[in-house]
Design a protein around this motif. Structure first.
Motif, PDB file in Angstrom:
ATOM      1  N   ILE A   1       0.836  -1.200   0.000  1.00  0.00           N
ATOM      2  CA  ILE A   1       0.000   0.000   0.000  1.00  0.00           C
ATOM      3  C   ILE A   1       0.873   1.253   0.000  1.00  0.00           C
ATOM      4  CG2 ILE A   1      -1.546   1.383   1.468  1.00  0.00           C
ATOM      5  CD1 ILE A   1      -2.957  -1.259   2.217  1.00  0.00           C
ATOM      6  N   GLU A   2       1.932   1.229   0.802  1.00  0.00           N
ATOM      7  CA  GLU A   2       2.828   2.386   0.858  1.00  0.00           C
ATOM      8  C   GLU A   2       3.514   2.625  -0.479  1.00  0.00           C
ATOM      9  OE1 GLU A   2       3.075   4.624   3.294  1.00  0.00           O
ATOM     10  OE2 GLU A   2       1.468   3.466   4.221  1.00  0.00           O
ATOM     11  N   ALA A   3       3.773   1.566  -1.208  1.00  0.00           N
ATOM     12  CA  ALA A   3       4.405   1.715  -2.528  1.00  0.00           C
ATOM     13  C   ALA A   3       3.469   2.436  -3.494  1.00  0.00           C
ATOM     14  CB  ALA A   3       4.800   0.339  -3.070  1.00  0.00           C
ATOM     15  N   VAL A   4       2.179   2.144  -3.417  1.00  0.00           N
ATOM     16  CA  VAL A   4       1.205   2.837  -4.266  1.00  0.00           C
ATOM     17  C   VAL A   4       1.084   4.301  -3.832  1.00  0.00           C
ATOM     18  CG1 VAL A   4      -1.193   2.919  -5.051  1.00  0.00           C
ATOM     19  CG2 VAL A   4      -0.068   0.698  -4.710  1.00  0.00           C
ATOM     20  N   GLN A   5       1.046   4.526  -2.531  1.00  0.00           N
ATOM     21  CA  GLN A   5       0.945   5.887  -1.990  1.00  0.00           C
ATOM     22  C   GLN A   5       2.133   6.724  -2.466  1.00  0.00           C
ATOM     23  OE1 GLN A   5      -1.050   7.882  -0.550  1.00  0.00           O
ATOM     24  NE2 GLN A   5      -0.015   9.221   0.904  1.00  0.00           N
ATOM     25  N   ALA A   6       3.300   6.108  -2.595  1.00  0.00           N
ATOM     26  CA  ALA A   6       4.489   6.836  -3.067  1.00  0.00           C
ATOM     27  C   ALA A   6       4.341   7.278  -4.524  1.00  0.00           C
ATOM     28  CB  ALA A   6       5.718   5.963  -2.895  1.00  0.00           C
ATOM     29  N   VAL A   7       3.631   6.468  -5.315  1.00  0.00           N
ATOM     30  CA  VAL A   7       3.431   6.785  -6.729  1.00  0.00           C
ATOM     31  C   VAL A   7       2.289   7.784  -6.908  1.00  0.00           C
ATOM     32  CG1 VAL A   7       2.849   5.845  -9.009  1.00  0.00           C
ATOM     33  CG2 VAL A   7       4.321   4.546  -7.442  1.00  0.00           C
ATOM     34  N   TYR A   8       1.198   7.568  -6.165  1.00  0.00           N
ATOM     35  CA  TYR A   8       0.019   8.431  -6.243  1.00  0.00           C
ATOM     36  C   TYR A   8      -0.322   8.940  -4.840  1.00  0.00           C
ATOM     37  CZ  TYR A   8      -0.678   6.446 -10.899  1.00  0.00           C
ATOM     38  OH  TYR A   8      -0.537   6.048 -12.206  1.00  0.00           O
ATOM     39  N   PRO A   9       0.434   9.903  -4.331  1.00  0.00           N
ATOM     40  CA  PRO A   9       0.165  10.391  -2.971  1.00  0.00           C
ATOM     41  C   PRO A   9      -1.109  11.230  -2.898  1.00  0.00           C
ATOM     42  CG  PRO A   9       1.916  11.690  -3.987  1.00  0.00           C
ATOM     43  CD  PRO A   9       1.609  10.577  -4.947  1.00  0.00           C
ATOM     44  N   ASN A  10      -2.068  10.749  -2.126  1.00  0.00           N
ATOM     45  CA  ASN A  10      -3.304  11.492  -1.881  1.00  0.00           C
ATOM     46  C   ASN A  10      -3.932  12.057  -3.161  1.00  0.00           C
ATOM     47  OD1 ASN A  10      -2.985  11.219   1.010  1.00  0.00           O
ATOM     48  ND2 ASN A  10      -1.347  12.732   0.819  1.00  0.00           N
ATOM     49  N   PRO A  11      -4.339  11.185  -4.081  1.00  0.00           N
ATOM     50  CA  PRO A  11      -4.888  11.681  -5.344  1.00  0.00           C
ATOM     51  C   PRO A  11      -6.268  12.324  -5.219  1.00  0.00           C
ATOM     52  CG  PRO A  11      -5.106   9.292  -5.215  1.00  0.00           C
ATOM     53  CD  PRO A  11      -4.271   9.713  -4.032  1.00  0.00           C
ATOM     54  N   ALA A  12      -6.938  12.143  -4.069  1.00  0.00           N
ATOM     55  CA  ALA A  12      -8.266  12.720  -3.873  1.00  0.00           C
ATOM     56  C   ALA A  12      -8.249  13.696  -2.711  1.00  0.00           C
ATOM     57  CB  ALA A  12      -9.285  11.610  -3.617  1.00  0.00           C
ATOM     58  N   PRO A  13      -7.890  14.949  -2.925  1.00  0.00           N
ATOM     59  CA  PRO A  13      -7.783  15.917  -1.828  1.00  0.00           C
ATOM     60  C   PRO A  13      -9.153  16.286  -1.257  1.00  0.00           C
ATOM     61  CG  PRO A  13      -7.538  17.036  -3.924  1.00  0.00           C
ATOM     62  CD  PRO A  13      -7.572  15.570  -4.226  1.00  0.00           C
TER      63      PRO A  13
END
Length: 346
Positions: free
Chosen positions: A334-346
């Protein structure tokens, strides 16, 4: 079911909180009653509502959710067995029809609380929350703070004094904020410390795999000041169920299709991240719904996760997801995805 104390109180709430904003618009009174019956039977003792619900707010449906909860209390006699949270609406640009004067003046607070109590058919609310800051600050879809038409005058001391009066009168037991920033949360805490006024017990903010902005500033405040997070939109308006990934399958009754204005979770980046999260869940024998809810539930600052559903099957899956504990391996992915797309829904 696991129960946690609302910080700084003796009130125990289930780790699952039943969100009710669909009652009165997407769900009828009988459907709302059925959801409350089912959730209560499964150990959910925490219901969250607001004066503005159902959503989106219209003149014809304003306060409809509270009325449905009130009729359930009357018909079941279970008011004393439920921890009830409600909110007074602040001046948000996303709200539809609301009270004429949207502020937290003593008069508005008194008016909103008294009318909520009437609709809910009770003489007290366990957790009373300020639904939106009075000042102009971050809104949905905006990550950073921008100064714009700032005419707000700091009245936080007066707000806390008014809420203190409600507590002393037995009309509310604890207080919280919602859609609040780190500065706003600290300002309330500072005032309560300095003048021995009621302390904010909880902050109700969005938190999910697609929106982890809470972690940036608010998480440390909640940890060090003993404030609990009531995480809402853990499934991102249904996006994190994965049901929108197959474009061939239509969902005409889904909230995003009924109310396309609530599109904060529908960006290209959010869709790409959702696909990656779905792959992680599938490869570990989980549904995306299960993984998304379990992720939120395992965060240390979370006191309770607010779930919402429009059907009993959805509600059943949501509640059962809280039995799942994610492995370290899944968290790393999950952290790896967050690194690529950090908080895409503000």
């Amino acid at each position: 079911m696991i129960y946690n104390k609302l910080p700084n109180t003796d009130i125990k709430v289930s780790e699952v909180c039943l969100g009710t904003m669909t009652f009165g618009q997407q769900n009828s009174e009988s459907e709302g009653h059925a959801q409350m019956d089912y959730a209560f039977e499964k150990g959910v003792n925490f219901f969250d509502t607001a004066e503005m619900y159902s959503i989106p707010s219209h003149k014809e449906t304003y306060g409809s959710t509270e009325k449905i909860i009130g009729s359930w209390f009357k018909s079941t006699g279970k008011r004393e067995k439920v921890v009830l949270a409600s909110k007074i609406a602040g001046p948000s640009p996303i709200f539809g029809y609301m009270r004429e004067k949207l502020d937290f003046s003593p008069e508005s607070l008194q008016y909103a609380l008294d009318n909520s109590l009437k609709r809910l058919q009770t003489d007290y609310i366990d957790l009373y929350q300020l639904h939106w800051p009075e000042r102009k600050t971050n809104i949905f879809g905006q990550r950073g703070f921008k100064v714009k038409d700032d005419q707000w005058e700091d009245n936080i001391h007066q707000v806390l004094e008014t809420l203190d009066g409600f507590i002393k009168a037995g009309k509310i037991k604890a207080i919280g904020v919602s859609n609040e920033t780190p500065w706003g949360l600290m300002r309330f805490l500072e005032e309560s410390k300095k003048y021995n006024l009621p302390k904010i017990a909880t902050v109700q903010n969005p938190y999910s795999l697609l929106n982890r902005l809470f972690e940036v500033g608010s998480a440390e405040i909640c940890y060090r000041e003993n404030v609990g997070l009531l995480a809402y939109s853990p499934l991102g308006f249904g996006v994190l169920t994965g049901k929108f990934l197959d474009e061939k399958v239509k969902h005409p009754k889904a909230r995003l299709n009924l109310f396309p204005q609530y599109n904060r979770y529908s960006s290209e980046q959010s869709t790409a991240a959702t696909k990656m999260y779905n792959d992680i869940a599938s490869s570990h024998g989980l549904t995306l719904t299960q993984m998304a809810l379990a992720f939120v539930n395992q965060q240390p600052s979370v006191t309770s996760t607010i779930i919402g559903a429009t059907s009993i099957p959805q509600l059943k899956e949501n509640i059962e997801s809280f039995r799942i504990k994610l492995s370290t391996e899944i968290f790393d992915l999950i952290e790896a995805v967050q690194a690529v797309y950090p908080n895409p829904a503000p």
